[in-house]
Structures are given as structure tokens and as C-alpha cells.
Design a protein around this motif. Structure first.
Motif, PDB file in Angstrom:
ATOM      1  N   ILE A 170       0.829  -1.209   0.000  1.00 19.82           N
ATOM      2  CA  ILE A 170       0.000   0.000   0.000  1.00 19.82           C
ATOM      3  C   ILE A 170       0.868   1.266   0.000  1.00 19.82           C
ATOM      4  O   ILE A 170       0.484   2.285  -0.532  1.00 19.82           O
ATOM      5  CB  ILE A 170      -1.052   0.058   1.145  1.00 19.82           C
ATOM      6  N   VAL A 171       2.053   1.175   0.601  1.00 20.47           N
ATOM      7  CA  VAL A 171       2.990   2.309   0.587  1.00 20.47           C
ATOM      8  C   VAL A 171       4.256   1.829  -0.128  1.00 20.47           C
ATOM      9  O   VAL A 171       4.849   0.837   0.291  1.00 20.47           O
ATOM     10  CB  VAL A 171       3.301   2.760   2.040  1.00 20.47           C
ATOM     11  N   PRO A 172       4.704   2.493  -1.188  1.00 18.93           N
ATOM     12  CA  PRO A 172       5.810   1.937  -1.967  1.00 18.93           C
ATOM     13  C   PRO A 172       7.200   2.414  -1.558  1.00 18.93           C
ATOM     14  O   PRO A 172       8.175   2.072  -2.203  1.00 18.93           O
ATOM     15  CB  PRO A 172       5.478   2.405  -3.389  1.00 18.93           C
ATOM     16  N   TRP A 173       7.276   3.262  -0.513  1.00 18.83           N
ATOM     17  CA  TRP A 173       8.586   3.709  -0.027  1.00 18.83           C
ATOM     18  C   TRP A 173       8.756   3.246   1.413  1.00 18.83           C
ATOM     19  O   TRP A 173       7.783   3.249   2.198  1.00 18.83           O
ATOM     20  CB  TRP A 173       8.707   5.236  -0.058  1.00 18.83           C
ATOM     21  N   ARG A 174       9.965   2.914   1.771  1.00 22.09           N
ATOM     22  CA  ARG A 174      10.228   2.407   3.117  1.00 22.09           C
ATOM     23  C   ARG A 174      10.095   3.507   4.173  1.00 22.09           C
ATOM     24  O   ARG A 174      10.759   4.543   4.077  1.00 22.09           O
ATOM     25  CB  ARG A 174      11.655   1.851   3.185  1.00 22.09           C
ATOM     26  N   PRO A 175       9.276   3.292   5.201  1.00 19.29           N
ATOM     27  CA  PRO A 175       9.270   4.242   6.322  1.00 19.29           C
ATOM     28  C   PRO A 175      10.578   4.093   7.104  1.00 19.29           C
ATOM     29  O   PRO A 175      11.019   2.960   7.337  1.00 19.29           O
ATOM     30  CB  PRO A 175       8.067   3.799   7.166  1.00 19.29           C
ATOM     31  N   PRO A 176      11.222   5.185   7.507  1.00 20.39           N
ATOM     32  CA  PRO A 176      12.509   5.095   8.202  1.00 20.39           C
ATOM     33  C   PRO A 176      12.429   4.162   9.402  1.00 20.39           C
ATOM     34  O   PRO A 176      11.452   4.202  10.167  1.00 20.39           O
ATOM     35  CB  PRO A 176      12.778   6.530   8.671  1.00 20.39           C
ATOM     36  N   GLY A 177      13.448   3.322   9.548  1.00 22.47           N
ATOM     37  CA  GLY A 177      13.502   2.420  10.697  1.00 22.47           C
ATOM     38  C   GLY A 177      12.390   1.394  10.711  1.00 22.47           C
ATOM     39  O   GLY A 177      12.088   0.837  11.760  1.00 22.47           O
ATOM     40  N   ASN A 178      11.736   1.188   9.581  1.00 19.62           N
ATOM     41  CA  ASN A 178      10.617   0.222   9.470  1.00 19.62           C
ATOM     42  C   ASN A 178       9.434   0.572  10.356  1.00 19.62           C
ATOM     43  O   ASN A 178       8.678  -0.321  10.751  1.00 19.62           O
ATOM     44  CB  ASN A 178      11.060  -1.211   9.806  1.00 19.62           C
ATOM     45  N   ARG A 179       9.278   1.839  10.671  1.00 19.13           N
ATOM     46  CA  ARG A 179       8.099   2.189  11.466  1.00 19.13           C
ATOM     47  C   ARG A 179       6.849   1.974  10.619  1.00 19.13           C
ATOM     48  O   ARG A 179       6.919   1.859   9.394  1.00 19.13           O
ATOM     49  CB  ARG A 179       8.194   3.626  11.975  1.00 19.13           C
ATOM     50  N   THR A 180       5.698   1.911  11.316  1.00 17.39           N
ATOM     51  CA  THR A 180       4.424   1.778  10.616  1.00 17.39           C
ATOM     52  C   THR A 180       4.156   3.064   9.833  1.00 17.39           C
ATOM     53  O   THR A 180       4.367   4.156  10.371  1.00 17.39           O
ATOM     54  CB  THR A 180       3.310   1.577  11.670  1.00 17.39           C
ATOM     55  N   PRO A 181       3.693   2.960   8.587  1.00 16.20           N
ATOM     56  CA  PRO A 181       3.349   4.204   7.885  1.00 16.20           C
ATOM     57  C   PRO A 181       2.227   4.942   8.613  1.00 16.20           C
ATOM     58  O   PRO A 181       1.343   4.302   9.192  1.00 16.20           O
ATOM     59  CB  PRO A 181       2.863   3.735   6.509  1.00 16.20           C
ATOM     60  N   THR A 182       2.267   6.264   8.610  1.00 13.94           N
ATOM     61  CA  THR A 182       1.225   7.032   9.291  1.00 13.94           C
ATOM     62  C   THR A 182      -0.067   6.993   8.445  1.00 13.94           C
ATOM     63  O   THR A 182      -0.011   6.747   7.236  1.00 13.94           O
ATOM     64  CB  THR A 182       1.641   8.507   9.453  1.00 13.94           C
ATOM     65  N   PRO A 183      -1.221   7.268   9.065  1.00 13.94           N
ATOM     66  CA  PRO A 183      -2.466   7.329   8.284  1.00 13.94           C
ATOM     67  C   PRO A 183      -2.369   8.340   7.142  1.00 13.94           C
ATOM     68  O   PRO A 183      -2.914   8.131   6.062  1.00 13.94           O
ATOM     69  CB  PRO A 183      -3.514   7.773   9.315  1.00 13.94           C
ATOM     70  N   GLN A 184      -1.631   9.427   7.354  1.00 14.81           N
ATOM     71  CA  GLN A 184      -1.482  10.436   6.290  1.00 14.81           C
ATOM     72  C   GLN A 184      -0.684   9.869   5.122  1.00 14.81           C
ATOM     73  O   GLN A 184      -1.039  10.060   3.956  1.00 14.81           O
ATOM     74  CB  GLN A 184      -0.766  11.698   6.813  1.00 14.81           C
ATOM     75  N   GLU A 185       0.403   9.172   5.446  1.00 15.44           N
ATOM     76  CA  GLU A 185       1.225   8.577   4.376  1.00 15.44           C
ATOM     77  C   GLU A 185       0.396   7.556   3.585  1.00 15.44           C
ATOM     78  O   GLU A 185       0.465   7.496   2.356  1.00 15.44           O
ATOM     79  CB  GLU A 185       2.476   7.920   4.969  1.00 15.44           C
ATOM     80  N   ILE A 186      -0.397   6.787   4.318  1.00 20.15           N
ATOM     81  CA  ILE A 186      -1.228   5.779   3.639  1.00 20.15           C
ATOM     82  C   ILE A 186      -2.272   6.473   2.759  1.00 20.15           C
ATOM     83  O   ILE A 186      -2.486   6.091   1.604  1.00 20.15           O
ATOM     84  CB  ILE A 186      -1.888   4.833   4.669  1.00 20.15           C
ATOM     85  N   ALA A 187      -2.890   7.521   3.301  1.00 17.84           N
ATOM     86  CA  ALA A 187      -3.930   8.235   2.525  1.00 17.84           C
ATOM     87  C   ALA A 187      -3.334   8.814   1.243  1.00 17.84           C
ATOM     88  O   ALA A 187      -3.974   8.809   0.189  1.00 17.84           O
ATOM     89  CB  ALA A 187      -4.546   9.345   3.376  1.00 17.84           C
ATOM     90  N   ILE A 188      -2.094   9.290   1.330  1.00 17.93           N
ATOM     91  CA  ILE A 188      -1.449   9.882   0.154  1.00 17.93           C
ATOM     92  C   ILE A 188      -1.112   8.797  -0.882  1.00 17.93           C
ATOM     93  O   ILE A 188      -1.255   9.006  -2.089  1.00 17.93           O
ATOM     94  CB  ILE A 188      -0.185  10.671   0.592  1.00 17.93           C
ATOM     95  N   CYS A 189      -0.680   7.637  -0.408  1.00 20.92           N
ATOM     96  CA  CYS A 189      -0.257   6.571  -1.348  1.00 20.92           C
ATOM     97  C   CYS A 189      -1.419   5.733  -1.854  1.00 20.92           C
ATOM     98  O   CYS A 189      -1.283   5.033  -2.867  1.00 20.92           O
ATOM     99  CB  CYS A 189       0.773   5.660  -0.673  1.00 20.92           C
ATOM    100  N   LYS A 190      -2.562   5.793  -1.168  1.00 24.94           N
ATOM    101  CA  LYS A 190      -3.675   4.884  -1.505  1.00 24.94           C
ATOM    102  C   LYS A 190      -4.180   5.011  -2.945  1.00 24.94           C
ATOM    103  O   LYS A 190      -4.443   3.994  -3.593  1.00 24.94           O
ATOM    104  CB  LYS A 190      -4.815   5.106  -0.510  1.00 24.94           C
ATOM    105  N   PRO A 191      -4.296   6.229  -3.493  1.00 28.64           N
ATOM    106  CA  PRO A 191      -4.773   6.307  -4.877  1.00 28.64           C
ATOM    107  C   PRO A 191      -3.865   5.545  -5.853  1.00 28.64           C
ATOM    108  O   PRO A 191      -4.333   5.035  -6.861  1.00 28.64           O
ATOM    109  CB  PRO A 191      -4.744   7.804  -5.183  1.00 28.64           C
ATOM    110  N   PHE A 192      -2.575   5.458  -5.522  1.00 28.00           N
ATOM    111  CA  PHE A 192      -1.649   4.775  -6.438  1.00 28.00           C
ATOM    112  C   PHE A 192      -1.837   3.262  -6.384  1.00 28.00           C
ATOM    113  O   PHE A 192      -1.872   2.601  -7.419  1.00 28.00           O
ATOM    114  CB  PHE A 192      -0.195   5.156  -6.112  1.00 28.00           C
ATOM    115  N   ILE A 193      -2.002   2.706  -5.173  1.00 22.83           N
ATOM    116  CA  ILE A 193      -2.183   1.253  -5.100  1.00 22.83           C
ATOM    117  C   ILE A 193      -3.570   0.897  -5.669  1.00 22.83           C
ATOM    118  O   ILE A 193      -3.738  -0.138  -6.324  1.00 22.83           O
ATOM    119  CB  ILE A 193      -1.936   0.695  -3.659  1.00 22.83           C
ATOM    120  N   ALA A 194      -4.536   1.787  -5.467  1.00 21.60           N
ATOM    121  CA  ALA A 194      -5.875   1.525  -6.021  1.00 21.60           C
ATOM    122  C   ALA A 194      -5.801   1.458  -7.548  1.00 21.60           C
ATOM    123  O   ALA A 194      -6.368   0.562  -8.179  1.00 21.60           O
ATOM    124  CB  ALA A 194      -6.847   2.611  -5.571  1.00 21.60           C
ATOM    125  N   ARG A 195      -5.056   2.417  -8.139  1.00 20.27           N
ATOM    126  CA  ARG A 195      -4.928   2.417  -9.607  1.00 20.27           C
ATOM    127  C   ARG A 195      -4.091   1.216 -10.077  1.00 20.27           C
ATOM    128  O   ARG A 195      -4.351   0.635 -11.132  1.00 20.27           O
ATOM    129  CB  ARG A 195      -4.269   3.735 -10.049  1.00 20.27           C
TER     130      ARG A 195
END
Ligand code: URA
Length: 277
Positions: A170-195
Motif C-alpha cells: 500500500i505504501v511503496p517507499w520504506r518508512p525510516p527504521g521500518n516504522r508503521t506508515p502514518t495514516p497520512q502517508e497511507i492516505a497519500i499513497c492509496k490512490p496509487f495502489i488503487a490504480r
């Protein structure tokens, strides 16, 4: 820098300690003492009434690496830009190129590579995970590390390999230190995985882990409740795809006893592929 051990083994141990703790990424050339740095300029309304003393100007700290304007904009605004750009992609190649040029997600600027996809986009099954880790970031493809190896073994139990399935996150870039992506990061990347799902057009989507299931299927329950149940994923152009949440391989590496549940889900996928479910 001070207080650093001088011998090689101690330095290596210190480095290993930081990597284990998730501090595995240099964001700037030199360390900053945030306690010593001056506070960010306060908004005008909150400015102190009395003029600042003229003497002793604050020491100027090295400026942090500047993010492009898009990555610093409001998340809703950036998600709107992402939707707009993703919609324009007419092929997976175009989508990857658009994503590579998209500056709206700050993760892009700490990641080494975009990990867009692996496997066969013509495959009947698409697997969607959460976000790349260190190996995926280095190689630029999803599921390349230990989780990926377990995933491959699980696919093999139902007669599949990466020449037959398509893999993304769902998120195509690694979050630093393997942290969980934030809801904002997911919301921004979601249109790309949907497409990406829409353009690949698989018959089945396997959601690997809770974040993929929750964000793609809109389910609120945790993965232990939703795994093994079939859902319908609806694309923006109105197609319906059968979707199955299952446990993330990284979780199965930590909880090997749960592998039997993952195995059951993969059996369900096999039956569906054979038209038996
Ligand atoms: N975990 C994920 O969710 N995706 C990867 O690509 C690797 C690990």
C-alpha cells in the motif's frame, strides 16, 4: 561528536545497537542537538510582546534537508493530487513513472528506492503488503527479505510462484527504521495502489496483514478476525474483485504457531483459483 568508543568492535557494537533500535538511517550530514537549537519561529499572533534582546543572536543550526513543497503541503491536498495523477496512468509502466516523479509523500526522500512491484502483472492473483523494509528499499522491489522468502514458500505450497502472481504494497517507499506508515502517508499513497490494482486487474487480491486489509477493504476489525473471509474489493471503474485478508508473513515469522492459519488461507485461495470455493 564526543564520547564515541575508539576501538573498532565497540564502534560496531554501537552501530548494531542503533540498527536494532530502528535508527538505521542518516537524515543529515551532522547530528543535531535539538535541545540546544532555537525553537522554530512562533506564529505572529503568539510572538512575545517585548522585543527580543539585541545581543547574543541564536546560533544558526544547519538547516534540515528541505522537502519539496508538495511533501510539505496538507495531507488532504496531497492525497487529492495523488488521485489526480494516478487516474492519468493508462498502464502500470506509466503509473510507476508517475509515482517515481511524485513528490507528495515525504517517505520518498528518506527511501533509497521506490519498491513499486514484483512478479507478473498478468497473474490471476495480486498480493498487497504494507510497506517495504530495508531489503526491499535496497533492491527496489516488494517482499525481497525474510518475509518475502516465507511468502514464496507459502505460495509454493499452493503451486504458485512469482511468475504467476503480482506483488505490491500500500505504501511503496520504506518508512525510516521500518516504522508503521502514518495514516497520512497511507492516505497519500492509496490512490496509487488503487490504480495499480485497477490496471493489473487480478481475479483475486490477497491482503497481507491488517493495514492492507483495513485500507483496501475498509474493514475495521483486526486481521485475526478478518483473515480467511472473502470480501469484495471494488475498483473505481466499478469492477468487483474477490479479496482475502491473511496474516502478514512478518507476523508469521514472529508467531510461527499461527502459520497453520496462514496455510488455511492459502488453501482457500487455491480452492478459489480452481473454482472450488
Ligand atoms: N513487508 C511488507 O509489507 N512489504 C514488503 O515489501 C516487505 C515486508
Amino acid at each position: 561528536m564526543q564520547d564515541l568508543p575508539s576501538d573498532r568492535d565497540a564502534l560496531q557494537a554501537l552501530l548494531d545497537f542503533h540498527v536494532e533500535a530502528g535508527v538505521d538511517l542518516a537524515l543529515d550530514e551532522t547530528p543535531h542537538n535539538r535541545f540546544a537549537e532555537p525553537k522554530a519561529e512562533a506564529p505572529k499572533a503568539e510572538a512575545p510582546k517585548s522585543p527580543a534582546p539585541k545581543s547574543s543572536p541564536a546560533p544558526s543550526a544547519p538547516s534540515p534537508r528541505a522537502l519539496p513543497k508538495a511533501a510539505a503541503s496538507a495531507p488532504e491536498e496531497v492525497a487529492g493530487m495523488a488521485r489526480e495523477q494516478a487516474r492519468h496512468a493508462q498502464s502500470l509502466e506509466e503509473l510507476e513513472a508517475i509515482l517515481a516523479g511524485f513528490d507528495g509523500c515525504a517517505l520518498k526522500f528518506s527511501a533509497k528506492n521506490l519498491a513499486f512491484a514484483d512478479g507478473n502483472p498478468e497473474g490471476r492473483v495480486m498480493l498487497v503488503g504494507e510497506a517495504p523494509g530495508a531489503d526491499e528499499d535496497r533492491i527496489g522491489k516488494p517482499f525481497m527479505g525474510r518475509s518475502g522468502q516465507l511468502l514464496d514458500r507459502m505460495l509454493a505450497t499452493i503451486g504458485l510462484d512469482r511468475t504467476q502472481v503480482y506483488v505490491a504494497n500500500i505504501v511503496p517507499w520504506r518508512p525510516p527504521g521500518n516504522r508503521t506508515p502514518t495514516p497520512q502517508e497511507i492516505a497519500i499513497c492509496k490512490p496509487f495502489i488503487a490504480r495499480q490494482i485497477e490496471l493489473a486487474g487480478p481475479e483475486f487480491v490477497l491482503c497481507l496483514g491488517g493495514p492492507a486489509a483495513q485500507n483496501l477493504l475498509g474493514v475495521k476489525d483486526g486481521i485475526l478476525r478478518t483473515r480467511g473471509r472473502w470480501f469484495t474489493y471494488k475498483t473505481e471503474d466499478g469492477r468487483e474483485i474477490k479479496a482475502l485478508p491473511t496474516l502478514h508473513p512478518a507476523y508469521l515469522l514472529r508467531q510461527p504457531l499461527q502459520k497453520r492459519l496462514g496455510w488455511r488461507d492459502f488453501q482457500a485461495l487455491r480452492r478459489a483459483l480452481d473454482g472450488r470455493e
